[in-house]
Scaffold this active site. Structure first.
Site, PDB file in Angstrom:
ATOM      1  CD1 TRP A  40      -0.332  -1.532   3.161  1.00 54.83           C
ATOM      2  CD2 TRP A  40       0.470   0.543   3.381  1.00 54.83           C
ATOM      3  NE1 TRP A  40       0.370  -1.479   4.341  1.00 54.83           N
ATOM      4  CE2 TRP A  40       0.857  -0.216   4.505  1.00 54.83           C
ATOM      5  CE3 TRP A  40       0.856   1.882   3.306  1.00 54.83           C
ATOM      6  CZ2 TRP A  40       1.635   0.320   5.534  1.00 54.83           C
ATOM      7  CZ3 TRP A  40       1.621   2.419   4.337  1.00 54.83           C
ATOM      8  CH2 TRP A  40       2.002   1.637   5.437  1.00 54.83           C
ATOM      9  CE  LYS A  74      -3.997  -8.702  -2.875  1.00 55.99           C
ATOM     10  NZ  LYS A  74      -4.369  -7.773  -1.735  1.00 55.99           N
ATOM     11  CD  GLU A  87      11.392  -4.240  -0.976  1.00 57.03           C
ATOM     12  OE1 GLU A  87      10.857  -4.151   0.158  1.00 57.03           O
ATOM     13  OE2 GLU A  87      11.488  -3.303  -1.768  1.00 57.03           O
ATOM     14  CB  SER A 142       4.573  -7.748   6.841  1.00 56.43           C
ATOM     15  OG  SER A 142       3.762  -8.902   6.677  1.00 56.43           O
TER      16      SER A 142
END
EC number: 1.2.1.79
Length: 513
Positions: free
Chosen positions: A150, A174, A246, A225
Site C-alpha cells: 500500500w 493484486k 521484498e 511484511s
C-alpha cells in the site's frame, strides 16, 4: 473524489466490495471488488491463454508497447498523481517520484531486456564434449503473480510488472486493498495503449485474493511484511514455484566524525521522512560518532522543526502526508511510547496529529538504545531515533545487531574509509553519502538479506528471475558410436582413464585389471 470503481477480475459486477478511503481526509474515494478464488483462477486462465503469443513477440515488439505506455503515463501524469495522492495520502512530490520511476522502468527494460535475456554460449574444458555446441536460453515462466503493497501503489506494484512483462510473461497484479485504484488505472492504460488482451490484468481484494494468486500463478513477486512473506514462501515451496520477496527493513544510517554535517542532516531527513517514512528502505535508526553527535543532533532538531505535515495539496504544500494503513498509526505511537518509557527523549513531535485524516507528527528521538522497539522493530512511520556511539566499530556492531538487512547508509568525507565500513554492514544495499537514490538505478540490484527478503529487484537478476533456464547441447559431428557407450569396451575405458590422467595431472596412471 475518484470515480467509484466496482470491478472484479474481468470487469464483472461483484456482490462484495471494499471501500477505499483517503487517509488524509477519511472520505471514501472508491469501491473495489473482493475477488474470489474462482475469479482469480479465471484471470490466471485468461493470462495463460494470452501469454504464448506475448512471449512469441521479439523484444523489439514488446519494447514498442512499453514506449506507448511510457508516453501514456507522462501525458496522464496529473491524473495518475492525483489518484496516488487521493488513495495513499502521501505528499504530491512523493507521488511524482513513483511516476518518474515507472517512466524510467519502461525505458530501461525496453532497452536492456534483449541483451539480458539473450542466449549464452558455453565453452567446456572437458575433452569428452569436443565437437558439441552448447548454450543456455531464457524461457518465460508463464504467468507472474504480483502482490503489491500500500505504500507505493504504482512504484512497488505495477513497477514489478514491467520486467516480468519484458521477459515475456503475462502478469496478474493484486494490489493492496488499501490502495487498489492506481493499479486499475494502469489496467486502463494497457487497454488504451493497445496491449494484447489479458496480458496484464488486475484482481482486487483482501488477503484471500492474494492467497488465491499464490495458489495459481507460476511465480510470485511479493512486497510486504516479513510475517506474510514467510507464508508466501512456504506456499510457494509446497507448489515448487519460485518467488521473490521484498520484506521489512530497519535501515540504519551511520554518521562518521569527518562527515559534512549539512550533507549528513539533509540525507538523514530525506531518508527518514520521504513518503512519510513508509518505505521498506526508510532510514529508521541513526548512529553518530561521539565527536560530532551534539552538533549533528542540534542541526537535525532545527531541520525537523521545519518539516511540514498534513493534508497534501499542491507542490510544496506539505513534506509529510498521512499514514496510509490504519493499524500503522498505532504501531508508530506504540514505538514512541515504548522508547519514552525506557528513557528516550522526544526532541520534536511524538504524538498523533488531529484528524480528520490519519497523521503522526514527524518525530525525533534521542537517548535511545537497542532495548527499545524503535531500534529493533520496523516502525514504518515519520519517526527517527538517533543514538550516540563511541566510534565506527560500535556503529558497525549495532547496525548488524538486527534481524533485518535491506539497506544501510554511511556518511563520511573519507570515501575510502566509508567504503570499508559499508562492506562490513550486513545489508543487501549500502549507499555512501546518499540515501535511497540507488533505487532509481535500475541496473543496480536491490534486495535484502536476513529477514528482509529473498531475491532482488533491478539489475540482471531483476529480470532473469522471471525466466527459467534451459541448457542445450548439440553434437555437430555425431559418430556411429562413442567410446563410452554400451556395451562397454575395456580397452576404450583404459583409453579414457589415460586421457583423464593426462588432462588432470595424476602422477601415475591407473592400472586396470
Amino acid at each position: 473524489m475518484a470515480e467509484i470503481r466496482t470491478l472484479t477480475a474481468g470487469g464483472a459486477p461483484a456482490d462484495t466490495h471494499i471501500a477505499v478511503d483517503n487517509p488524509a481526509t477519511g472520505a471514501v474515494v472508491g469501491h473495489v471488488s473482493d475477488a474470489t478464488a474462482q475469479e482469480v483462477a479465471q484471470a490466471i486462465a485468461r493470462a495463460r491463454r494470452a501469454q504464448p503469443d506475448w512471449a512469441a513477440l521479439d523484444a523489439r515488439s514488446r519494447a514498442e508497447y512499453f514506449t506507448r505506455a511510457r508516453r501514456w503515463l507522462l501525458s496522464h501524469r496529473q491524473e495518475v498523481t492525483d489518484l496516488i495522492v487521493e488513495e495513499n495520502g502521501k505528499a504530491r512530490e512523493d507521488a511524482i517520484v513513483e511516476i518518474v520511476y515507472c517512466a524510467g522502468a519502461f525505458a530501461h527494460w525496453a532497452k536492456r531486456a534483449r541483451r539480458l535475456l539473450a542466449e549464452t554460449r558455453i565453452r567446456s574444458l572437458s575433452p569428452f564434449v569436443l565437437g558439441r555446441s552448447m548454450y543456455t536460453r531464457r524461457v518465460p515462466l508463464g504467468v507472474v503473480g504480483v502482490i503489491g503493497p500500500w505504500n507505493n501503489p504504482l512504484l512497488n506494484s505495477f513497477g514489478d510488472a514491467i520486467p516480468a512483462l519484458a521477459a515475456g510473461n503475462a502478469v496478474v497484479l493484486k494490489p493492496s486493498e488499501h490502495t487498489p485504484l492506481t493499479a486499475l488505472l494502469m489496467e486502463r492504460m494497457a487497454h488504451e495503449c493497445g496491449w494484447p488482451e489479458d496480458v496484464f490484468q488486475v484482481v482486487t481484494g483482501a488477503g484471500a485474493t492474494g492467497q488465491a494468486l499464490v495458489d495459481t500463478a507460476d511465480f510470485v513477486m511479493f512486497t510486504g511484511s516479513t510475517k506474510t512473506g514467510r507464508l508466501v514462501a512456504a506456499r510457494a515451496g509446497e507448489r515448487l514455484i519460485p518467488c521473490s520477496l521484498e520484506l521489512g527493513g530497519k535501515d540504519a544510517l551511520v554518521v562518521l566524525a569527518d562527515a559534512s554535517l549539512e550533507r549528513a542532516v539533509n540525507v538523514t531527513i530525506q531518508g527518514a521522512l520521504s513518503n512519510g517514512g513508509q518505505m521498506c528502505t526508510s532510514v529508521e535508526r541513526v548512529y553518530v560518532e561521539e565527536p560530532v553527535y551534539d552538533a549533528f543532533v542540534d542541526l537535525l532538531r532545527e531541520r525537523f522543526q521545519q518539516v511540514t505535515s498534513g493534508q497534501p495539496g499542491g507542490l510544496g504544500s506539505v513534506d509529510v502526508g498521512a499514514m496510509t494503513f490504519p493499524p500503522q498509526l498505532a504501531t508508530v505511537e506504540d514505538h514512541v511510547d515504548d522508547a519514552v518509557r525506557k528513557g528516550a527523549r522526544v526532541l520534536v513531535g511524538g504524538r498523533p496529529a488531529p484528524g480528520p485524516g490519519r497523521f503522526f507528527t514527524p518525530t525525533l528521538l534521542v537517548d535511545v538504545d537497542h532495548g527499545m522497539k524503535c531500534m529493533r522493530e520496523e516502525t514504518f512511520g515519520p519517526t527517527l531515533p538517533v543514538m550516540k556511539v563511541a566510534d565506527a566499530e560500535e556503529a558497525v556492531r549495532l547496525v548488524n545487531d538486527s534481524s533485518y538487512g535491506l539497506q544501510a547508509t554511511v556518511i563520511g568525507a573519507n570515501t575510502k574509509r566509508a567504503r570499508r565500513l559499508a562492506e562490513r554492514l550486513q545489508a543487501g544495499c549500502v549507499t555512501i553519502n546518499d540515501a535511497q537514490t540507488n533505487y532509481m538505478a535500475l541496473g543496480l540490484p536491490m534486495g535484502g538479506w536476513k529477514d528482509s527478503g529473498l531475491g532482488v529487484r533491478h539489475g540482471a537478476e531483476g529480470i532473469r528471475k522471471y525466466t527459467k533456464l534451459q541448457a542445450v547441447s548439440i553434437n555437430r559431428f555425431p559418430l556411429r558410436r562413442d567410446l563410452h557407450m554400451i556395451p562397454y569396451d575395456p580397452s576404450a575405458y583404459r583409453l579414457i582413464l589415460r586421457l583423464v590422467d593426462f588432462m588432470y595431472g595424476t602422477r601415475r596412471p591407473h592400472r586396470e585389471q
